[in-house]
Design an enzyme around this catalytic site. Structure first.
Site, PDB file in Angstrom:
ATOM      1  N   LYS A  22       0.835  -1.213   0.000  1.00 46.17           N
ATOM      2  CA  LYS A  22       0.000   0.000   0.000  1.00 46.17           C
ATOM      3  C   LYS A  22       0.864   1.255   0.000  1.00 46.17           C
ATOM      4  CE  LYS A  22      -1.691   1.631   3.987  1.00 46.17           C
ATOM      5  NZ  LYS A  22      -1.503   3.042   4.354  1.00 46.17           N
ATOM      6  N   ASN A  23       1.862   1.279   0.882  1.00 45.29           N
ATOM      7  CA  ASN A  23       2.622   2.517   1.055  1.00 45.29           C
ATOM      8  C   ASN A  23       3.633   2.774  -0.057  1.00 45.29           C
ATOM      9  OD1 ASN A  23       1.104   3.070   3.244  1.00 45.29           O
ATOM     10  ND2 ASN A  23       2.673   2.581   4.778  1.00 45.29           N
ATOM     11  N   CYS A 126      -4.475  12.926  13.010  1.00 48.85           N
ATOM     12  CA  CYS A 126      -5.109  11.629  12.802  1.00 48.85           C
ATOM     13  C   CYS A 126      -4.950  10.801  14.066  1.00 48.85           C
ATOM     14  CB  CYS A 126      -4.539  10.919  11.581  1.00 48.85           C
ATOM     15  SG  CYS A 126      -2.952  10.189  11.872  1.00 48.85           S
ATOM     16  N   ARG A 131       1.021  14.593  13.362  1.00 46.40           N
ATOM     17  CA  ARG A 131       1.523  14.410  12.002  1.00 46.40           C
ATOM     18  C   ARG A 131       1.587  15.705  11.177  1.00 46.40           C
ATOM     19  NH1 ARG A 131      -0.817   8.951   9.551  1.00 46.40           N
ATOM     20  NH2 ARG A 131       1.113   9.029   8.370  1.00 46.40           N
ATOM     21  N   LEU A 135       7.986  19.674   7.361  1.00 47.44           N
ATOM     22  CA  LEU A 135       9.214  19.288   6.648  1.00 47.44           C
ATOM     23  C   LEU A 135       8.959  19.105   5.147  1.00 47.44           C
ATOM     24  CD1 LEU A 135      10.702  16.816   9.296  1.00 47.44           C
ATOM     25  CD2 LEU A 135      11.293  19.223   8.902  1.00 47.44           C
ATOM     26  N   ASP A 316       4.917   0.559  11.825  1.00 47.58           N
ATOM     27  CA  ASP A 316       3.693  -0.054  11.297  1.00 47.58           C
ATOM     28  C   ASP A 316       3.552  -1.527  11.701  1.00 47.58           C
ATOM     29  OD1 ASP A 316       3.024   2.328  10.152  1.00 47.58           O
ATOM     30  OD2 ASP A 316       3.602   1.791   8.122  1.00 47.58           O
ATOM     31  N   ARG A 408      -8.624  -0.635   4.556  1.00 45.73           N
ATOM     32  CA  ARG A 408      -7.730   0.372   3.973  1.00 45.73           C
ATOM     33  C   ARG A 408      -6.385  -0.236   3.608  1.00 45.73           C
ATOM     34  NH1 ARG A 408      -7.150   5.842   7.095  1.00 45.73           N
ATOM     35  NH2 ARG A 408      -5.900   6.096   5.230  1.00 45.73           N
TER      36      ARG A 408
END
Ligand code: EPZ
Length: 431
Positions: A22-23, A126, A131, A135, A316, A408
């Site tokens: 996903k990422n 979130c 978050r 940057l 994660d 998700r």
């Protein structure tokens, strides 16, 4: 809203096909905005976040088509999609879309680099922390963008194009690195990123950009050099396998005991987490097919971990490892250093009988002999899957609500675990 029902106490045996990450998929899809030619992505996972990003990119003018499934092709095989932003029709990314998926904020970089302007809603906080995006904006400013914040929107402008620069990140940021890469590839001159993220998903994005004609050296190391080019073209790229999905199923097998082949998994993408799993008592072996995880007989040993940027233990996988440690024969200390609020699963794991106390940025887990099924819910996708792992080893029945978090990021979760012997089903709940 759907729920997942699990009856615990069954070993996992068999094989699980690992999906595309996903990422990696999300930034790769966003990179399609950088060119007027087609970007073809293979092995794209079927996930709610991917579908949502398709909608978001569609707003900017990206056409999307998907290869039909051929007869006999496994339902689980990744999809091949073609994304083409022949014309960018809108450089605004509105709040109602960006607030649903933070990663869509990253469209700011290709829109700015290609169109000279972008108006993108700030994503807001979130469930796992505040978050910020300071940057990401710093990187764009270093490349010569003029940035203003107005009514919750970032307005970024570079009417005469971006200019290569040296950008030093005071803190490792994956999104900051993706943003800087996508902006710098079309900037005039040379950009040097110092202390960029070294995550495999950054390397995957860089490899795809190189296929599109970008000049990038050093992705995956602590300095990346980019020589800007005037234009990028189309390319074909396969999304790398999901290291977080791999680690999640590996921890599930370590939790229940059994023997599972994680097909297509690449051990070098999560060596830090695999080392901790071996210390916990799992047997991990790399084969041509993927990664084989076994735990037979031996109990689970307590292991301390600290989350870190790649190649350290990934944040994660922190919740999933904590679930495993709830059944260890002793105490473990789990320290979270990436996000300030990523312990929301602690109270839900406690509902299953886990003994966990929080001490600042650490959770101390005292292993228990047995967990008991309960009704639980979760606040983000990795937290929800940690509850699934705990439930697989709990006595009796657990229902996990707010399944949309799982959808998700985990493709066909019930099917993948079910075919290995887990007693797991999805319950549709009209309420
Ligand atoms: C990516 O988020 C992932 N998301 C996250 O996965 C993952 O947890 C995270 O990287 C860390 O590995 C995607 O790839 C879509 P960061 P990202 O910028 O890029 C701070 C999941 O479950 N920071 O590396 O948003 C930030 O607050 C998700 O799949 C700033 O201070 O993470 C955090 O403390 C959750 N200022 C740290 O840096 C900034 O401008 C790392 O964040 C940006 C970040």
């Amino acid at each position: 809203m759907d729920r997942i029902r699990i009856v615990g106490g069954h070993q996992l045996n068999g094989s699980i096909q690992i999906s595309g990450a996903k990422n990696a998929a999300l930034p790769l899809m966003i990179a399609s905005l950088l060119t007027d030619e087609a970007l073809t992505l293979e092995n794209l996972p079927r996930l709610a976040d991917v579908s949502m990003l398709v909608r978001i990119l569609g707003n900017h003018g990206v056409d999307y088509s998907i290869n039909g499934k051929r007869p006999g092709e496994a339902a689980i095989a990744g999809q091949t999609v073609h994304l083409r932003a022949e014309r960018v029709v809108d450089t605004t990314a509105p709040y109602d879309l960006v607030s649903k998926m933070r990663a869509s904020f990253w469209v700011v970089a290709p829109l700015l680099a290609r169109m000279g302007e972008a108006r993108v809603s700030l994503p807001g906080g979130c469930a796992i922390g505040t978050r910020p995006v300071d940057l990401l904006l710093m990187a764009l400013e270093r490349l010569g963008a003029d940035i203003e914040i107005e009514n919750g929107y970032v307005i970024a402008k570079a009417p005469h194009g971006l200019k290569g620069a040296e950008i030093e990140f005071p803190k490792v940021t994956v999104g900051g690195t993706h943003t800087a890469l996508m902006a710098a590839v079309l900037a005039h001159g040379k950009t040097v990123l110092i202390n960029p993220a070294r995550e495999p998903e950054v390397v995957d994005l860089a490899e795809c950009l190189i296929k599109m004609g970008a000049k990038i050296k050093g992705a995956g190391t602590s300095v990346i050099e980019i020589d800007g080019v005037a234009k990028l073209g189309g390319a074909r790229h396969a999304v790398l396998p999901d290291r977080i999905e791999t680690g999640t199923y590996a921890m599930a097998v370590a939790m229940t005991g059994g023997d599972v082949m994680l097909q297509g998994a690449r051990p070098e993408l999560l060596q830090g987490a695999l080392d901790s799993l071996v210390q916990a008592g799992a047997k991990v072996s790399a084969t041509n097919e993927g990664l084989r995880i076994q735990r037979n007989g031996a109990g689970i040993s307590p292991v301390d971990i600290t989350t870190e940027p790649f190649p350290g233990f990934p944040t994660d996988l922190q919740a999933q490892f904590m679930a495993l440690m709830t059944r260890a024969g002793g105490s473990s200390r789990i320290r979270e250093t990436i996000f300030e609020n990523r312990f929301m699963h602690v109270s839900e794991l406690s509902r299953l009988g886990a003994r966990i106390r929080l001490e600042g940025d650490a959770a101390i887990v005292d292993g228990v002999d047995k967990l008991n099924g309960a009704q639980v819910m979760a606040t983000d996708l990795r937290a929800s899957v940690s509850l699934v792992i705990a439930a697989l080893a709990a006595e009796g029945e657990t229902t996990v609500s707010r399944v949309y978090h799982l959808d998700r990021g985990f493709e066909h979760l019930e099917h993948k675990l079910g075919q290995c012997g887990a007693h797991i089903e999805r319950l549709s709940n009209p309420g």
